[in-house]
Design a protein around this motif. Structure first.
Motif, PDB file in Angstrom:
ATOM      1  N   VAL B  24      11.564  39.110  17.067  1.00 33.91           N
ATOM      2  CA  VAL B  24      12.490  40.169  16.524  1.00 33.91           C
ATOM      3  C   VAL B  24      13.016  39.976  15.656  1.00 33.91           C
ATOM      4  O   VAL B  24      13.531  40.901  14.798  1.00 33.91           O
ATOM      5  N   VAL B  25      13.463  38.699  15.474  1.00 33.77           N
ATOM      6  CA  VAL B  25      14.186  38.414  14.023  1.00 33.77           C
ATOM      7  C   VAL B  25      13.149  38.309  12.733  1.00 33.77           C
ATOM      8  O   VAL B  25      13.717  38.974  11.761  1.00 33.77           O
ATOM      9  N   ALA B  27      10.459  40.449  12.537  1.00 27.67           N
ATOM     10  CA  ALA B  27      10.267  41.685  12.276  1.00 27.67           C
ATOM     11  C   ALA B  27      11.616  42.435  11.640  1.00 27.67           C
ATOM     12  O   ALA B  27      11.231  43.369  10.864  1.00 27.67           O
ATOM     13  N   ALA B  28      12.687  41.876  12.069  1.00 25.78           N
ATOM     14  CA  ALA B  28      13.820  42.529  11.555  1.00 25.78           C
ATOM     15  C   ALA B  28      13.927  42.313   9.969  1.00 25.78           C
ATOM     16  O   ALA B  28      14.397  43.011   8.982  1.00 25.78           O
ATOM     17  N   ILE B  29      13.668  40.865   9.787  1.00 30.80           N
ATOM     18  CA  ILE B  29      13.583  40.428   8.232  1.00 30.80           C
ATOM     19  C   ILE B  29      12.769  41.132   7.534  1.00 30.80           C
ATOM     20  O   ILE B  29      12.739  41.545   6.439  1.00 30.80           O
ATOM     21  N   ASP B  31      11.397  44.224   8.234  1.00 29.52           N
ATOM     22  CA  ASP B  31      11.757  45.573   7.478  1.00 29.52           C
ATOM     23  C   ASP B  31      12.988  45.743   6.749  1.00 29.52           C
ATOM     24  O   ASP B  31      12.824  46.614   5.919  1.00 29.52           O
ATOM     25  N   GLY B  32      13.672  44.734   7.122  1.00 31.21           N
ATOM     26  CA  GLY B  32      14.936  44.802   5.914  1.00 31.21           C
ATOM     27  C   GLY B  32      14.607  44.543   4.668  1.00 31.21           C
ATOM     28  O   GLY B  32      15.064  45.296   3.772  1.00 31.21           O
ATOM     29  N   ARG B  33      13.629  43.639   4.407  1.00 32.77           N
ATOM     30  CA  ARG B  33      13.027  43.284   2.975  1.00 32.77           C
ATOM     31  C   ARG B  33      12.332  44.468   2.548  1.00 32.77           C
ATOM     32  O   ARG B  33      12.370  44.777   1.185  1.00 32.77           O
ATOM     33  N   LEU B  35      12.890  47.767   3.310  1.00 34.85           N
ATOM     34  CA  LEU B  35      13.903  48.692   2.968  1.00 34.85           C
ATOM     35  C   LEU B  35      14.726  48.412   1.812  1.00 34.85           C
ATOM     36  O   LEU B  35      15.108  49.131   0.987  1.00 34.85           O
ATOM     37  N   ARG B  36      14.991  47.281   1.430  1.00 32.79           N
ATOM     38  CA  ARG B  36      15.760  46.550   0.296  1.00 32.79           C
ATOM     39  C   ARG B  36      14.876  46.903  -0.930  1.00 32.79           C
ATOM     40  O   ARG B  36      15.511  47.538  -1.855  1.00 32.79           O
ATOM     41  N   ARG B  39      15.093  50.492  -1.504  1.00 33.89           N
ATOM     42  CA  ARG B  39      16.136  50.966  -2.317  1.00 33.89           C
ATOM     43  C   ARG B  39      16.339  50.728  -3.611  1.00 33.89           C
ATOM     44  O   ARG B  39      16.681  51.440  -4.288  1.00 33.89           O
TER      45      ARG B  39
END
Lengths: 164, 252
Positions: B24-25, B27-29, B31-33, B35-36, B39
């Motif tokens: 889960v961590v 996957a979050a990283i 997704d976060g990258r 989205l970053r 942006r």
């Protein structure tokens, strides 16, 4: 250590706890997993601001709560009941869990969050008020109402445990 | 009373047999990258749009409303010469595919990539058309953009290059390409990511606010999945970039 490394270290240390909180809120492990991942993604994006918080765990819990409340708002017409539950270790525990979780599930979302934060996460009234951005007085009054409601909902044998 | 409630809540959880938490961590990283990066590309696009609007406004004020014409580019427009037409890389039934380039990374001496080198490589990889409105991001980020007119009006193309942690050793040689269409956000209408096993990530952004996207999916894949992209690039490209693009407008 880079920001990403610091985030990974924090997230790996606290992901399980966040997922447990999410499960207590939604009673669905798959949804709890999704909520946790979404919350961690949001935390990753705001990491530089997050590390300035006094309590980083509370900050992460706050994000998780918001993710869950957003999810509830989007799907407010499709309130889920506890789904298929895993086989418990002991039958007595199973009955205890079903009764308690079922009672919790009948509370409105915000009230459920208050109870979880107060009595599962051991937050103070002030911390709950901060996380949910509510006045302390509202947290206190809602807590009282929620406990009364839980007493009404719990089965008689459970009530005996909970009436002291 | 509250202690009893605590005990009941904890008993409720402890009686559960939670499924494995998995990655889960990670996957979050990821997704976060993603989205970053989106942006950043969005900010770059907004800045470009503002510059374009200012350009149009200046023309209107000077020449009057009748004389409105496309904003002039800061650099003289260039033409991409026609090149050999290649067969489509993939039938895009799936959203994610693997592009085998035949090599993990381009050979030759590599040096720190520059915006100029990125623009040179873009011009080599784009289909024929008139290019203009070159721009690069500030802060040494490897983000560039240009406008391509292939005969149906100009449309912007943005390319960003980044470096993540390597994906692993047991991966097939080639790039993992993900195509994302976002009809709700014209600034990021189509995004094509190419991720290489060594962690190199190339993102091609195709806005579609005032016109259709500049590239087809196949053309965007060809652009994103070229093995010459990276935070280091061939010395020859860097040198040529310095000569051809010594000064490019900085956006944002």
């Amino acid at each position: 250590m880079t920001d990403d490394d610091e985030f990974a270290e924090f997230a790996n240390a606290h992901a399980e706890r966040l997922r447990n909180t999410a499960f207590m809120l939604c009673h669905d492990w798959h949804l709890a997993q999704d909520l946790t991942q979404t919350a961690l993604t949001k935390l990753f994006l705001s990491w530089r601001r997050a590390v300035q918080a006094d309590n980083l765990v509370a900050y992460a819990q706050k994000i998780l709560l918001r993710v869950w409340l957003d999810h509830r708002r989007r799907r407010s017409s499709t309130e889920s009941t506890p789904g298929v539950l895993h086989e418990p270790a002991y039958r007595e525990s199973h009955e205890l869990r079903l009764t308690m979780l079922d009672a919790l599930a009948r509370l409105p979302a915000r009230d459920r969050a208050i109870v979880i934060l107060r009595y599962f996460e051991d937050y103070s009234v002030e911390q709950v008020a901060d996380v949910l951005e509510l006045p302390v007085s509202i947290v206190k009054s809602q807590t009282r109402r929620s406990l009364t409601k839980l007493r009404e909902l719990l089965a008689a044998e459970q009530l005996a445990l909970f009436a002291g | 009373m509250t202690e009893d409630l605590r005990a009941l809540l904890r008993a409720g959880l402890h009686a559960e047999l939670p499924p494995p938490i998995g990655d889960v961590v990670g996957a979050a990283i990821r997704d976060g990258r993603r989205l970053r990066r989106q942006r950043r590309l969005g900010l770059l696009g907004s800045a470009a749009a503002m510059i374009a609007l200012v350009g149009v406004g200046a023309v209107v004020l000077r020449d009057g409303p009748v004389a409105v014409r496309p904003p002039s580019a800061a650099l003289p427009p260039q033409n991409v010469p026609p090149g050999p037409t290649a067969a489509p890389l993939a039938a895009l039934q799936a959203r994610t595919l693997t592009v085998h380039s035949g090599t993990l990374r381009a050979d030759g001496t590599r040096t720190k990539a520059t915006s100029g080198a990125m623009l040179v490589l873009m011009l080599q990889l784009l289909p024929p058309g008139r290019t203009s409105h070159y721009g690069v991001s500030a802060d040494d980020d490897l983000h560039v953009q240009l406008s391509l007119d292939g005969g149906q009006g100009p449309a912007m193309i943005r390319v960003a290059v980044g470096q993540n942690a390597p994906l692993g050793d047991d991966l097939p040689g080639g790039a993992f390409v993900t195509i994302s269409d976002n009809p709700r956000d014209c600034e990021q209408a189509t995004t094509v990511d190419a991720q290489w096993p060594d962690g190199t990530l190339v993102e091609v952004g195709l806005p579609a606010c005032r016109s259709a996207p500049a590239l087809t999916h196949d053309q965007a894949i060809r652009l994103a999945a070229d093995p010459r992209w990276g935070v280091t690039m061939a010395e020859k490209l860097v040198t040529e970039g310095a000569n051809r693009f010594p000064k490019v407008p900085v956006l944002g």
